[in-house]
Design a protein around this motif. Sequence first.
Motif, short mmCIF file in Angstrom:
data_model
loop_
_atom_site.label_atom_id
_atom_site.label_comp_id
_atom_site.label_asym_id
_atom_site.label_seq_id
_atom_site.Cartn_x
_atom_site.Cartn_y
_atom_site.Cartn_z
N CYS A 57 0.83 -1.21 0.00
CA CYS A 57 0.00 0.00 0.00
C CYS A 57 0.86 1.26 0.00
O CYS A 57 0.38 2.34 -0.30
CB CYS A 57 -0.93 0.01 1.21
SG CYS A 57 -1.98 -1.44 1.31
N GLU A 89 -0.83 -4.45 6.24
CA GLU A 89 -1.94 -5.19 6.86
C GLU A 89 -1.95 -6.68 6.51
O GLU A 89 -2.19 -7.54 7.36
CB GLU A 89 -3.25 -4.52 6.40
CG GLU A 89 -4.49 -5.07 7.05
CD GLU A 89 -4.52 -4.81 8.54
OE1 GLU A 89 -3.82 -3.91 9.03
OE2 GLU A 89 -5.23 -5.54 9.24
N ILE A 90 -1.68 -6.97 5.26
CA ILE A 90 -1.86 -8.33 4.76
C ILE A 90 -0.61 -9.17 4.99
O ILE A 90 -0.60 -10.36 4.73
CB ILE A 90 -2.19 -8.27 3.25
CG1 ILE A 90 -3.27 -7.23 2.96
CG2 ILE A 90 -2.60 -9.61 2.69
CD1 ILE A 90 -4.59 -7.49 3.61
N CYS A 125 -1.60 2.58 5.22
CA CYS A 125 -2.24 1.30 5.49
C CYS A 125 -2.76 1.27 6.93
O CYS A 125 -2.24 1.96 7.81
CB CYS A 125 -1.23 0.17 5.24
SG CYS A 125 -1.99 -1.46 5.14
N ASP A 126 -3.76 0.44 7.14
CA ASP A 126 -4.65 0.52 8.31
C ASP A 126 -4.05 1.03 9.62
O ASP A 126 -4.54 1.99 10.20
CB ASP A 126 -5.22 -0.87 8.60
CG ASP A 126 -6.21 -1.31 7.54
OD1 ASP A 126 -6.18 -0.80 6.41
OD2 ASP A 126 -7.03 -2.21 7.83
N SER A 197 -3.90 2.78 -0.41
CA SER A 197 -4.62 1.97 0.57
C SER A 197 -5.93 1.48 -0.05
O SER A 197 -6.31 1.89 -1.15
CB SER A 197 -4.86 2.78 1.84
OG SER A 197 -5.33 4.06 1.52
N CYS A 198 -6.63 0.60 0.65
CA CYS A 198 -7.83 -0.04 0.11
C CYS A 198 -8.82 1.01 -0.40
O CYS A 198 -8.98 2.08 0.19
CB CYS A 198 -8.47 -0.93 1.16
SG CYS A 198 -7.51 -2.43 1.44
N ALA A 204 -8.19 2.06 6.62
CA ALA A 204 -7.22 3.06 6.17
C ALA A 204 -7.94 4.35 5.74
O ALA A 204 -7.54 5.45 6.15
CB ALA A 204 -6.39 2.51 5.03
FE1 FES Z 1 -3.24 -1.64 3.24
FE2 FES Z 1 -5.97 -2.20 3.03
S1 FES Z 1 -4.28 -3.57 3.05
S2 FES Z 1 -4.96 -0.32 3.34
#
Ligand code: FES
Length: 565
Positions: A57, A89-90, A125-126, A197-198, A204
């Motif tokens: 991200c 996050e992932i 990211c989150d 980001s998502c 996020a």
């Molecule tokens: Fe990074 Fe969703 S995985 S903002």
Amino acid sequence: MTDKKKHGIARGLTNYGDADFSLYLRRSFAKSTGLSAEMLARPVVGIAQAAGGFNSCHRHFPELVDAVKRGVLAAGGLPLDFPTISLGEIFLNPTSMMFRNLMAMDVEEMIRAQPMDAVVLVGGCDKTVPALLMGAASADLPAVQLVGGPMLPMSYHGERLGACTDCRRFWAKYRAKEISAHEIEGIEGNLATTAGSCAVMGTASTMAALAEALGMSLPGTAAIPAVHADRLRAAEASGRQAMAMIGTDLRPSRIITEKSIENALRVLLAIGGSTNALIHLTAIAGRVGVKISLDRLNAISDETPILVDLKPTGQHYMSDLFSAGGIGAVMRELKPLLHLDCVTVTGETLGERLSGDTFVDRAVVRPLNDPFQSQGGLVALFGSLAPNGAIIKRSAADPRLFEREGRAVVFTSLDDLAVRIDAPDLDVTPDDFLVLQNAGPKSGYAMPEAGYLPIPAKLARAGVKDMVRISDARMSGTAYGTIVLHVSPEAAIGGPLALVRDGDRIALSVSRRSLELRVDDAELAKRRALHRPVTLDNTRGYARLYLQSVLQAEAGCDFDFLRKL
Ligand code: FES
């Protein structure tokens, strides 16, 4: 001269017992980077940046940081960036949530330890934005939050896809055998196709919106797509603004206040934001001595409509919100409900920031008198199953499941869930309540985003799309369903959730804000006597510190020794 009156690299000298020697030595090493004496005499703006190869991200951060530097240089300062822990996050096990406080400590200590006069916080990211804001709030140096911005959704086979509500939607279809392995493979390569980001109102994007609502970011910057040229201009402007804040009292302690936190809470509700953001906002508030009460959340939620039609609550993506007027458009609608005297990073009040009108696309940002949904997205539930509270995102849930009693189908851990959820002989019906225990902050799993329990395969194949699901875990901000989260106290420390057994009756009433376990006290006492809490055996290092110090969801899952409360 005290350190406070010194500026730039003369601040906070390394202690060798001779301050003049320390400064001479520091200058000589700084000169080894090729900087001139003139540059080294300038005020320093630190740039805390969370780039890293494990954080997709943030892959555009080098360009973003260059733009921040440009702004600092243009304003007469010396920009010096430094890496923070980067929480992709992932990519983190067991979950990024475990490391948010570690990153917050990193940020706080490095802002304090290194010689800088102001700081630009670059995250996306989150967990990165809350960690940056928590650390900056505790360090209390003038700080501007710059977010990386959302990804763009892209068209694939005739429809727009964007992480990560669509990730879950297609995975549910795959589990229900509605799409093939070949099709899911094609989708996998088309969910996240740009930097950023998502693309939906996940954690996020919610945290980016809250940073702007708190007044910690420049106006209009939360929703700019990661790959848009405006994102770079926002970075340059953030660098300039950090320079303008040096020597002023525009520090986080003046900007993040009880009133600005309540503004952020309003925005969280009005955008149908992530449940995670409530934990993060609570943690940020705790760093400045402000407590967020879940009763207050309920009161605010009832009087704050959802104005934004965005996934997972609605249909649009973050880039649509940017084109529609951004978070500023949402806050202009909310003006009658906001504290307009709050100060922001530019020194102007929120009222000044929101004065004047701009274009608003009403398909995305609804007016206050004709909202997308009449009430806020999040509410807290209380009762014998959650004495200290639980959260449901009603805006992303099925209202037909809001007032009912169900039979508990219990999974005692994430491992148990993985083994049995799809078992053909699982005793479960669509009217049952799925209960997951031991996934809270102190469970050893560090409160993962596992509250979105999958619909058991045999029910999914029969067309069941939603069920009541209850846990002490969290849920991705991009998820949807009738999901009760953050049950507190958690099972691992002996909360009532630990005492639920298969077949127990549980009553949920969203209208009454209640979550009751219908088991008599004598039986619960017997079960409680058998409960064994998680121990610290076999833990070391940060994991041990985390298990010892992490607080429950209603305290933001911060560490007990970091809060100001
Ligand atoms: Fe990074 Fe969703 S995985 S903002």
